[in-house]
Design a protein around this motif. Structure first.
Motif, short mmCIF file in Angstrom:
data_model
loop_
_atom_site.label_atom_id
_atom_site.label_comp_id
_atom_site.label_asym_id
_atom_site.label_seq_id
_atom_site.Cartn_x
_atom_site.Cartn_y
_atom_site.Cartn_z
N THR A 85 0.83 -1.21 0.00
CA THR A 85 0.00 0.00 0.00
C THR A 85 0.86 1.26 0.00
O THR A 85 0.44 2.30 -0.50
CB THR A 85 -0.97 0.01 1.20
N LEU A 86 2.09 1.17 0.53
CA LEU A 86 3.01 2.31 0.44
C LEU A 86 3.39 2.57 -1.01
O LEU A 86 3.39 3.72 -1.46
CB LEU A 86 4.25 2.05 1.29
N VAL A 87 3.72 1.51 -1.75
CA VAL A 87 4.06 1.66 -3.17
C VAL A 87 2.90 2.32 -3.91
O VAL A 87 3.09 3.27 -4.68
CB VAL A 87 4.38 0.29 -3.81
N VAL A 88 1.69 1.81 -3.69
CA VAL A 88 0.51 2.35 -4.38
C VAL A 88 0.28 3.80 -3.99
O VAL A 88 0.06 4.66 -4.86
CB VAL A 88 -0.74 1.50 -4.05
N ALA A 89 0.37 4.11 -2.71
CA ALA A 89 0.12 5.48 -2.25
C ALA A 89 1.13 6.46 -2.86
O ALA A 89 0.75 7.55 -3.31
CB ALA A 89 0.18 5.53 -0.73
N VAL A 90 2.40 6.08 -2.86
CA VAL A 90 3.42 7.00 -3.40
C VAL A 90 3.23 7.16 -4.91
O VAL A 90 3.37 8.26 -5.45
CB VAL A 90 4.84 6.51 -3.08
N ALA A 91 2.90 6.08 -5.61
CA ALA A 91 2.64 6.16 -7.05
C ALA A 91 1.46 7.07 -7.35
O ALA A 91 1.46 7.84 -8.32
CB ALA A 91 2.41 4.77 -7.62
N LEU A 92 0.44 7.02 -6.50
CA LEU A 92 -0.74 7.87 -6.69
C LEU A 92 -0.46 9.33 -6.36
O LEU A 92 -1.19 10.22 -6.81
CB LEU A 92 -1.89 7.37 -5.80
N SER A 93 0.58 9.59 -5.59
CA SER A 93 0.84 10.95 -5.10
C SER A 93 1.48 11.88 -6.13
O SER A 93 1.59 13.08 -5.89
CB SER A 93 1.72 10.91 -3.84
N ALA A 94 1.88 11.34 -7.29
CA ALA A 94 2.47 12.18 -8.33
C ALA A 94 1.45 13.24 -8.74
O ALA A 94 0.31 12.93 -9.09
CB ALA A 94 2.87 11.32 -9.53
N GLN A 95 1.86 14.51 -8.70
CA GLN A 95 1.00 15.64 -9.06
C GLN A 95 -0.30 15.64 -8.25
O GLN A 95 -1.37 16.00 -8.75
CB GLN A 95 0.69 15.62 -10.56
N ALA A 96 -0.20 15.22 -7.00
CA ALA A 96 -1.35 15.23 -6.09
C ALA A 96 -0.84 15.49 -4.68
O ALA A 96 0.33 15.27 -4.39
CB ALA A 96 -2.10 13.91 -6.15
N THR A 97 -1.70 15.95 -3.81
CA THR A 97 -1.30 16.18 -2.42
C THR A 97 -1.42 14.90 -1.61
O THR A 97 -2.23 14.02 -1.93
CB THR A 97 -2.17 17.26 -1.76
N TRP A 130 10.09 1.80 4.24
CA TRP A 130 9.73 0.43 4.59
C TRP A 130 10.93 -0.43 4.92
O TRP A 130 10.92 -1.21 5.86
CB TRP A 130 8.90 -0.22 3.47
N TRP A 131 12.00 -0.28 4.14
CA TRP A 131 13.16 -1.15 4.32
C TRP A 131 14.28 -0.51 5.13
O TRP A 131 15.27 -1.15 5.46
CB TRP A 131 13.71 -1.59 2.96
N GLY A 132 14.13 0.78 5.46
CA GLY A 132 15.13 1.44 6.30
C GLY A 132 16.43 1.80 5.61
O GLY A 132 17.43 2.08 6.27
N HIS A 133 16.42 1.82 4.27
CA HIS A 133 17.63 2.22 3.55
C HIS A 133 17.78 3.75 3.62
O HIS A 133 16.78 4.47 3.59
CB HIS A 133 17.54 1.81 2.08
N PRO A 134 19.00 4.26 3.68
CA PRO A 134 19.20 5.71 3.71
C PRO A 134 19.08 6.33 2.31
O PRO A 134 19.94 7.09 1.86
CB PRO A 134 20.62 5.85 4.27
N SER A 135 18.02 5.98 1.60
CA SER A 135 17.81 6.48 0.24
C SER A 135 17.08 7.82 0.30
O SER A 135 16.31 8.07 1.23
CB SER A 135 17.02 5.47 -0.59
N GLN A 136 17.32 8.66 -0.68
CA GLN A 136 16.81 10.03 -0.65
C GLN A 136 15.82 10.27 -1.78
O GLN A 136 16.19 10.26 -2.95
CB GLN A 136 17.98 11.01 -0.74
N ALA A 137 14.56 10.47 -1.43
CA ALA A 137 13.51 10.70 -2.41
C ALA A 137 13.36 12.21 -2.62
O ALA A 137 12.77 12.90 -1.79
CB ALA A 137 12.19 10.10 -1.93
N VAL A 138 13.90 12.71 -3.72
CA VAL A 138 13.89 14.15 -3.96
C VAL A 138 12.63 14.55 -4.71
O VAL A 138 12.41 14.15 -5.85
CB VAL A 138 15.14 14.57 -4.77
N ASP A 139 11.79 15.35 -4.05
CA ASP A 139 10.60 15.90 -4.68
C ASP A 139 10.79 17.40 -4.88
O ASP A 139 11.90 17.93 -4.68
CB ASP A 139 9.35 15.59 -3.85
N THR A 140 9.72 18.10 -5.26
CA THR A 140 9.85 19.54 -5.51
C THR A 140 10.23 20.31 -4.25
O THR A 140 10.94 21.31 -4.31
CB THR A 140 8.54 20.11 -6.08
N HIS A 141 9.75 19.85 -3.09
CA HIS A 141 10.07 20.53 -1.83
C HIS A 141 11.56 20.44 -1.52
O HIS A 141 12.21 21.42 -1.18
CB HIS A 141 9.27 19.93 -0.67
#
Length: 214
Positions: free
Chosen positions: A35-47, A133-144
């Motif tokens: 559900t995290l994958v789905v939620a993040v995929a749905l969040s593109a160009q959405a709040t 979810w997996w605790g990796h120190p990965s960086q998700a860069v969005d517009t903010h």
């Protein structure tokens, strides 16, 4: 674009972020990796709030790829039609669910390459899932993050990949895990695009943004 801040200044910035909120959390509601994958995929160009409203009922009946496939594309559309690009997103949710069932036994993989191979899942989505979810120190860069990084000098870069690399290269290791959450929340609520609340900013004295507001 501001110039790159030095190590000691960046450490002070994240020390302050940590003192203000030791365990920052993502704001997308989810109950498992799928559900995290789905939620993040749905969040593109959405709040996030808009996505949470749409998925509240959806995830109660479809919290696994198997259940999502049983619901079908039209069923997904009925739940997410308040979100922008909902038809294409529903199509991708069904496609990625089918791939997860057929190729991964219904489980979400924990590799960036595997995640990015899923329809509707890009580098940012993959990094969010790896981190949250997996605790990796990965960086998700969005517009903010892109805005905060370039305004402040914390992690400047000409594109999202450059900013991601700047975070990995310049933010101290002990702050890496929560770095993108601190930066996202700072950009969402303080360092806003049009009217940054510099007067309420806890790193104002360290930030290089030249057009600070009162």
């Amino acid at each position: 674009m501001a110039k790159q801040l030095d190590y000691h200044t960046i450490r002070e910035i994240f020390t302050r972020f940590q003192a203000a909120e030791a365990e920052p959390k993502g704001e997308l509601n989810h109950v498992n990796a799928y559900t995290l994958v789905v939620a993040v995929a749905l969040s593109a160009q959405a709040t996030d709030a808009g996505v949470n409203n749409a998925t509240e009922a959806l995830f109660k009946i479809a919290d696994t790829p198997e259940k999502m496939l049983a619901l079908g594309e039209e069923g997904v559309i009925q739940h997410i039609k308040t979100i922008g690009l909902y038809r294409n997103k529903a199509k991708n949710v069904i496609k990625l669910s089918r791939i997860l069932v057929e190729q991964y036994g219904g489980e979400v993989p924990n590799s960036r390459a595997a995640l990015e191979s899923l329809p509707g899942v890009g580098r940012k989505t993959a990094n969010v899932v790896l981190n949250m979810w997996w605790g990796h120190p990965s960086q998700a860069v969005d517009t903010h993050i892109f805005r905060v990084g370039n305004r402040s000098g914390i992690c400047p870069g000409k594109d999202v990949v450059a900013v991601e690399r700047a975070i990995e290269d310049h933010i101290p290791v002990d702050f890496q895990h929560h770095a993108h959450h601190w930066l996202i929340l700072h950009g969402r609520y303080i360092c806003k695009a049009r009217k940054p609340a510099c007067g309420a900013c806890l790193i104002r004295d360290l930030c290089q943004f030249e057009d600070k507001t009162e």
